[in-house]
Design an enzyme around this catalytic site. Structure first.
Site, PDB file in Angstrom:
ATOM      1  N   GLU A  83     -35.421 -47.668  60.582  1.00 46.85           N
ATOM      2  CA  GLU A  83     -34.529 -48.825  60.439  1.00 46.85           C
ATOM      3  C   GLU A  83     -35.110 -50.102  61.041  1.00 46.85           C
ATOM      4  O   GLU A  83     -34.467 -51.147  61.010  1.00 46.85           O
ATOM      5  CB  GLU A  83     -33.169 -48.518  61.118  1.00 46.85           C
ATOM      6  N   THR A 179     -29.535 -47.534  69.843  1.00 48.65           N
ATOM      7  CA  THR A 179     -30.328 -47.587  68.610  1.00 48.65           C
ATOM      8  C   THR A 179     -30.762 -49.013  68.292  1.00 48.65           C
ATOM      9  O   THR A 179     -31.621 -49.232  67.450  1.00 48.65           O
ATOM     10  CB  THR A 179     -29.500 -47.060  67.412  1.00 48.65           C
ATOM     11  N   ASP A 317     -12.672 -47.640  61.560  1.00 43.03           N
ATOM     12  CA  ASP A 317     -14.090 -47.710  61.948  1.00 43.03           C
ATOM     13  C   ASP A 317     -14.739 -48.981  61.403  1.00 43.03           C
ATOM     14  O   ASP A 317     -15.867 -48.961  60.930  1.00 43.03           O
ATOM     15  CB  ASP A 317     -14.862 -46.460  61.477  1.00 43.03           C
ATOM     16  N   HIS A 625     -25.061 -32.320  58.906  1.00 41.46           N
ATOM     17  CA  HIS A 625     -25.580 -31.508  57.800  1.00 41.46           C
ATOM     18  C   HIS A 625     -24.981 -31.874  56.439  1.00 41.46           C
ATOM     19  O   HIS A 625     -25.346 -31.278  55.436  1.00 41.46           O
ATOM     20  CB  HIS A 625     -25.364 -30.024  58.096  1.00 41.46           C
TER      21      HIS A 625
HETATM   22 CA    CA Z   1     -18.188 -47.100  64.572  1.00 37.86          CA
END
Ligand code: CA
Length: 696
Positions: A83, A179, A317, A625
């Site tokens: 990324e 990240t 979210d 998965h």
């Molecule tokens: Ca989130």
């Protein structure tokens, strides 16, 4: 004695706080250079402080881009999602890869100068939502900075690649991971963390670039009121929460966007979702400040300046973590210093950079969670059916948890006045799981029927709604100017150049150049693997280059069934690709896609065992998965696992931790041996179903 010790500790703390920060860099990469990056260089994640990802280079243009060819490439020693955006300074290209590794290449020849591996424990993977990714490094003075997945901030010597300092900067290495790319502001390294799906309390912190000492930390959500509030902003925020939110962390993590603006001396950053997703789990009501917001703090001391909440009472979210871009736009005939933002909730925002005043908010894609945005206050009118925990019904929401646009960087061309947004059309069926048992990932949604609908037609219907597009958006006229549709979501970030070009990679593995004004496809290159990262451009010895990291992974791979149908099937061949005009380099011939045949044992599990296994799979396994037990190609597809033939084998992995070195840790804290056996029977059922359908 105890009092004396306490007094001594207090003095030590005071001494640490009183230490004067190191002065900003005067040699190597300086603040002034990042603010106005030399034409041929790329000095920060978004090129410069404004994060516009616009290269002023013109050698490669809409007139000659057809002659673009591969100058050199470098294979990477990891096969997970890539990324990062490369940085280029003084003839050296710096990249980070999955597992937070850093590499420096000669930007002309591709010769590897050095490689640094922070040796992130592979079992870290199990407590991060979305792959072992890293989005990039920062360079400043004579150092390179990387924030590692396990929560360390590390300074490396630019010349030698040797570690200068390394420190754990997260509150704990269980709920928090990193990240994002660090950013620089006046001698400080800025970094937050991920973790809003766990029990994290979001924050942005600043560290001394020379010593690594922490200089300030701004929490994004209030802690337990009984402990007192850190500042007035936290006290105000606490009034917008109910229940015992602090026991769940609260969320609001700063996992991607951090933008320092020298003009206002403010740092703007985006915050993640409120935790847990389902408000009912935590008896959460109210706006839950400062989650799903843009917050601005003073760069010198981290003091609150302003905030704008894009998604109050978030339960979808809708992280506001997408990159925050600074620009001067002509609004109502007046040059206005603004921030531009296109977060997961699907609305394109323009705010006054200095005050945070809401200027405009316009949906750039289909949105169903709000009926309108108040044109004066910027407050959304939330649709009642979107409050799924109150209705008790499944809510098919647009955008979904994947977001209309998330970390995949957008770019802005001051020449065309357009913003190039990689967008997803990806609704999600939200269903409150009111019988939730706390697990490793705090979604508290009924994911089983959502990610793994038993009905094949239902699965197909959900997948049919998914697509993606590259959208050229006019932030002043507030409208789409052109679009390139894609079959599936999760395509790469974009780069705009002064040569009237926009570059973007696709999930299906094509690296493409379009004309920036019209969106005409002018050139493409088969990258052999899905692309999610954004390209960048630099020049050396009078030659312009375009560089990009390729390698499929990240969130979309984890929702494998989607990726497999719409954006793939794809696979991970991780590389750095560098292009220039007239080059004729070729990639090695890609190995053929493995032709896998489903060969499961017959279904012998009892019906209740299979049902139990399905729920457990959705809760603990599906996030990595793949939904419906179909992997997107990077993480093992368990329908093909040899462990389907052996209850002992699956237990040795799920309970015994036999594959810990691969990131698959033991789940013995959460599930029993009988549970593992139930999951095995569910997987056998799924494999047999798909075999009968002739799938693979
Ligand atoms: Ca989130």
């Amino acid at each position: 004695m105890r009092l004396k010790l306490l007094a001594a500790a207090a003095l030590l703390t005071l001494a640490a706080c009183g230490k004067s920060p190191s002065p900003p860099a005067t040699e190597g990469v300086t603040d002034a250079m990042i603010a106005a990056a030399p034409e041929g260089e790329w000095l920060s994640y978004g090129r410069d402080y404004a994060e516009q990802r616009f290269s002023p280079l013109t050698q490669i243009s809409d007139q000659n881009v057809g002659q673009l060819g591969l100058a050199w490439s470098a294979d990477l020693d990891t096969a997970r999602g890539q990324e990062a955006t490369p940085l280029m300074h003084d003839g050296v290209l710096y990249i980070t890869t999955a597992w937070s590794m850093v590499k420096a290449y000669d930007a002309r020849t591709g010769a590897l100068k050095w490689s640094y591996d922070p040796k992130v424990p592979r079992e870290t993977l199990v407590r991060v939502c979305c792959d072992a990714v890293n989005r990039g490094a920062a360079i400043y003075g004579d150092k390179v900075y990387v924030a590692a997945l396990d929560g360390r901030l590390i300074a490396i010597d630019q010349k030698s690649g040797k570690e200068v300092w390394s420190k754990v900067v997260v509150p704990n290495q269980v709920d928090y991971a990193i990240t994002g790319a660090p950013r620089i502001a006046k001698g400080k390294v800025l970094i937050g963390s991920a973790g809003s799906e766990y029990r994290a309390r979001g924050y942005l912190a600043a560290f001394d670039a020379q010593t690594g000492d922490e200089l300030w930390r701004f929490q994004t959500v209030p802690g337990n009121p009984a402990d007192g509030f850190e500042n007035e902003a936290m006290e105000k925020a606490a009034k917008t929460w109910t229940g015992k939110w602090w026991e769940f962390g609260g969320g609001g993590t700063v996992w991607d966007s951090i933008t320092y603006d020298p003009k206002t001396n403010l740092v703007y950053f985006g915050t993640g979702n409120a935790e847990p997703w389902n408000p009912k789990t935590a008896d959460r009501a109210g706006d839950s400040l400062y989650t799903s917001s843009i917050v601005a703090v003073n760069a010198d001391n981290g003091e609150y300046a302003w905030h704008y909440q894009e998604t109050p009472e978030d339960r979808w979210d809708y992280d506001s973590n997408a990159q925050i871009m600074v620009a001067d736009l002509m609004l109502d005939g007046k040059s206005t210093h603004v921030v531009m933002h296109a977060p997961k909730n699907g609305v394109f925002y323009v705010l006054d950079a200095k005050t945070g005043k809401f200027l405009t908010g316009t949906p750039f894609t289909k949105i169903t969670w709000a009926s309108s945005i108040d044109p004066v206050t910027g407050r959304p009118n939330i649709n009642p059916e979107a409050r799924y925990e109150q209705t008790g019904k499944m809510y098919l929401g647009s955008p979904g948890i994947y977001g209309a646009h998330t970390w995949h960087p957008m770019s802005f061309s001051p020449k065309t006045g357009l913003v190039y947004i990689p967008t997803n059309e990806a609704p999600f069926a939200y269903l409150a799981d009111n019988a939730f048992e706390p697990g490793s990932i705090g979604m508290q949604l009924g994911l089983a029927p959502v990610l793994t609908p038993a009905d094949k037609a239902a699965r197909g219907a959900v997948r049919a709604m998914l697509s993606g597009a590259l959208i050229a958006w006019d932030p002043v006229a507030r409208k789409e100017v052109w679009r390139v549709p894609f079959e599936g979501p999760s395509n790469g970030g974009t780069l705009a150049t002064a040569g009237n070009l926009v570059f973007q990679g696709t999930a299906r593995g094509e690296f493409v150049a379009y004309s920036a004004d019209k969106g005409a496809k002018l050139w493409s290159f088969p990258a052999q693997t899905g692309i999610i990262a954004a390209p960048m451009s630099y020049s050396l010895d009078g030659e312009q280059y375009v560089a990009i990291l390729v390698g499929w992974g990240g969130l979309w791979d984890l929702f494998g069934s989607v990726a497999a149908d719409k954006s793939g099937p794809t696979r991970n061949i991780s590389r750095l690709l560098v292009f220039k005009l007239g080059a004729v380099g070729k990639l090695p011939v890609a190995p053929p896609m493995a032709d896998r045949v489903l060969d499961p044992p017959p279904l012998t599990g009892k019906p209740n065992q299979v049902v139990r296994g399905e729920a457990l799979y959705a809760r603990y396994c599906g996030v990595c998965h793949g939904g419906e037990a179909i992997s997107g190609g990077m993480v093992p597809d368990l329908r093909h696992s040899p462990t389907l033939n052996s209850g002992d084998a699956i237990k040795s992995i799920v309970i015994g931790g036999a594959l810990k070195h691969n990131g698959m840790v033991s789940f013995k804290e959460a599930i029993s041996g009988d549970d593992a056996e139930a999951v095995r029977h569910y997987l056998i059922k799924r494999a047999n179903e798909d075999k009968a359908l002739g799938e693979h």
